[in-house]
Enzyme design. Sequence first.
Site, PDB file in Angstrom:
ATOM      1  N   GLY A  47       0.854  -1.196   0.000  1.00  0.00           N
ATOM      2  CA  GLY A  47       0.000   0.000   0.000  1.00  0.00           C
ATOM      3  C   GLY A  47       0.887   1.242   0.000  1.00  0.00           C
ATOM      4  O   GLY A  47       0.646   2.193   0.737  1.00  0.00           O
ATOM      5  N   ALA A  48       1.928   1.200  -0.858  1.00  0.00           N
ATOM      6  CA  ALA A  48       2.992   2.210  -0.798  1.00  0.00           C
ATOM      7  C   ALA A  48       2.705   3.479  -1.581  1.00  0.00           C
ATOM      8  O   ALA A  48       3.485   4.421  -1.521  1.00  0.00           O
ATOM      9  CB  ALA A  48       4.296   1.597  -1.333  1.00  0.00           C
ATOM     10  N   SER A  50       0.112   5.740  -1.593  1.00  0.00           N
ATOM     11  CA  SER A  50      -0.534   6.959  -1.095  1.00  0.00           C
ATOM     12  C   SER A  50      -0.617   6.969   0.425  1.00  0.00           C
ATOM     13  O   SER A  50      -0.488   5.940   1.080  1.00  0.00           O
ATOM     14  CB  SER A  50      -1.930   7.136  -1.699  1.00  0.00           C
ATOM     15  OG  SER A  50      -2.749   6.050  -1.414  1.00  0.00           O
ATOM     16  N   GLU A  74      -2.661   0.469  -8.777  1.00  0.00           N
ATOM     17  CA  GLU A  74      -2.862   1.753  -9.454  1.00  0.00           C
ATOM     18  C   GLU A  74      -2.884   1.504 -10.953  1.00  0.00           C
ATOM     19  O   GLU A  74      -2.503   0.429 -11.413  1.00  0.00           O
ATOM     20  CB  GLU A  74      -1.690   2.701  -9.120  1.00  0.00           C
ATOM     21  CG  GLU A  74      -1.439   2.916  -7.630  1.00  0.00           C
ATOM     22  CD  GLU A  74      -2.554   3.709  -6.927  1.00  0.00           C
ATOM     23  OE1 GLU A  74      -3.401   4.290  -7.617  1.00  0.00           O
ATOM     24  OE2 GLU A  74      -2.577   3.702  -5.676  1.00  0.00           O
ATOM     25  N   TYR A 236     -17.110   3.988  13.743  1.00  0.00           N
ATOM     26  CA  TYR A 236     -15.786   3.423  13.435  1.00  0.00           C
ATOM     27  C   TYR A 236     -15.472   2.192  14.308  1.00  0.00           C
ATOM     28  O   TYR A 236     -15.615   1.061  13.877  1.00  0.00           O
ATOM     29  CB  TYR A 236     -14.668   4.485  13.532  1.00  0.00           C
ATOM     30  CG  TYR A 236     -13.423   3.960  12.847  1.00  0.00           C
ATOM     31  CD1 TYR A 236     -13.138   4.318  11.533  1.00  0.00           C
ATOM     32  CD2 TYR A 236     -12.583   3.028  13.470  1.00  0.00           C
ATOM     33  CE1 TYR A 236     -12.046   3.782  10.869  1.00  0.00           C
ATOM     34  CE2 TYR A 236     -11.497   2.485  12.821  1.00  0.00           C
ATOM     35  CZ  TYR A 236     -11.231   2.875  11.525  1.00  0.00           C
ATOM     36  OH  TYR A 236     -10.162   2.326  10.868  1.00  0.00           O
ATOM     37  N   LYS A 245     -10.318  -4.099  12.541  1.00  0.00           N
ATOM     38  CA  LYS A 245      -9.098  -3.631  13.217  1.00  0.00           C
ATOM     39  C   LYS A 245      -8.823  -4.447  14.479  1.00  0.00           C
ATOM     40  O   LYS A 245      -7.685  -4.717  14.827  1.00  0.00           O
ATOM     41  CB  LYS A 245      -9.211  -2.145  13.553  1.00  0.00           C
ATOM     42  CG  LYS A 245      -9.204  -1.231  12.333  1.00  0.00           C
ATOM     43  CD  LYS A 245      -7.917  -1.366  11.519  1.00  0.00           C
ATOM     44  CE  LYS A 245      -7.809  -0.353  10.403  1.00  0.00           C
ATOM     45  NZ  LYS A 245      -6.712  -0.604   9.481  1.00  0.00           N
TER      46      LYS A 245
END
Length: 398
Positions: A47-48, A50, A74, A236, A245
């Site tokens: 996930g580099a 953004s 992307e 959340y 999470k």
Amino acid sequence: MIIEPKLNGNVARAAHPYGCKAAIEEQINYTKEKGTYSGPKKALILGASSSYGLASRISLAFGAGADTIGVSYEHGIQDEKKLATAGWWNNIFFKEAAEKEGLVAKNFIGDAFSDEMREEVIKYIKEEFGGKIDVLIYSLASGRRTDPKTGQTHYSALKPIGEPIEGYSVNLEKRELFEQKVEPATEEEIADTVKVMGGEDWEIWVQWLLEAGVLAEGFKTTLYSYIGPEVTQEFYRSGTLGEAKRDTEETADKLHETLKEKVNGEAVICVGKAVTTKASAVIPIFPVYVSALYKVMLEKGLHEDTMEHVHRFMKDMFYGDNPEVDERGRLRPDSWEMREDVQKEVEDILSEVTPENFQNITAVEVFRDEFMQLNGFNFENVDYTKPVDLEKLKALQP
Ligand code: NAI
């Protein structure tokens, strides 16, 4: 052609290549100004392209001198209507800047949840990267994941659990506040969200890397999480994302035990602060909370954008002498957001906010401006009236 900003609600449909370049340069300059730290030499970031992942990559490369491998999903320019994503340009311009400094910067574009991607990355580490990896940053945010074992695609849902929620949210395109009501998730949606955003894929990555023998002694891994204060709980932490999470926390415990035993390593959750990202802009109600939070944190001199926040985490906590650790062993750079005085003032704003006053009593324009900058707009040093040469840009590859 001239590239203009295009918003569809809170989703960006256009990114400016030279603006993304300006954003990368700004983040690199910030990192360099803040000084170096002693950290890893070989890093893998999932996930580099953004926000949290990109900021981690920049901090590790320009703050600690690390060679990096970045994995992201992307796409480049397809035609005049379908231009490249911001993350595509970020990958290109990060690589250009890192290589200028003599650092290795390898980009893999594709599905990080797939076994094929794991195989490719491991092959590259073994044959070309020049050494085992010292750190894995897990920073994927996705709406779907195909389980490599079953081939089934799961979709995450951003929903409450049990009761519906109602509140204001921000429409960035129209600069309006609107009433949002979200019905509670079904059992299946909860399970699917855990499947996509929970710890399973993180665990598979670490297991594969370990079994391939590409983890260095003292290897560390972290996954970015969010907890948030009382006012965000219902949408959340007590909702579907919160459930996912919580699952990652159990994964962290398991991974920590294994890594400690095998490579004298560690796995830890980093609870980050609420920041402006592609992902956070589409969480129900969150944009109003964030806009109120920014107002208070700016006034108190505590506001940080993603780069500032992640660099402080890396330098002071993950690789520094001032880790803030909670009772669950999680690292807590979000402590400024969670301060009692900050949250008291945020609650006051939220209790008063209306569609008429939100521009004045929240920092919604800061949120909007940061969002535009994620897509390469609103930089003073970029001439947006100048046409870009699509053919020349197409030749740039990550
Ligand atoms: P983001 O949307 O800016 O970045 C997500 C990254 O994941 C991008 O690089 C994207 O290309 C990549 N990605 C998505 N699907 C992929 C796939 N299938 N294969 C390969 N790459 C893929 O998201 P953001 O906000 O930076 O989130 C990252 C993590 O940080 C998430 O776990 C999020 O929960 C966490 N976090 C976010 C906070 C926030 O306020 N935005 C606060 C605290 C934690």
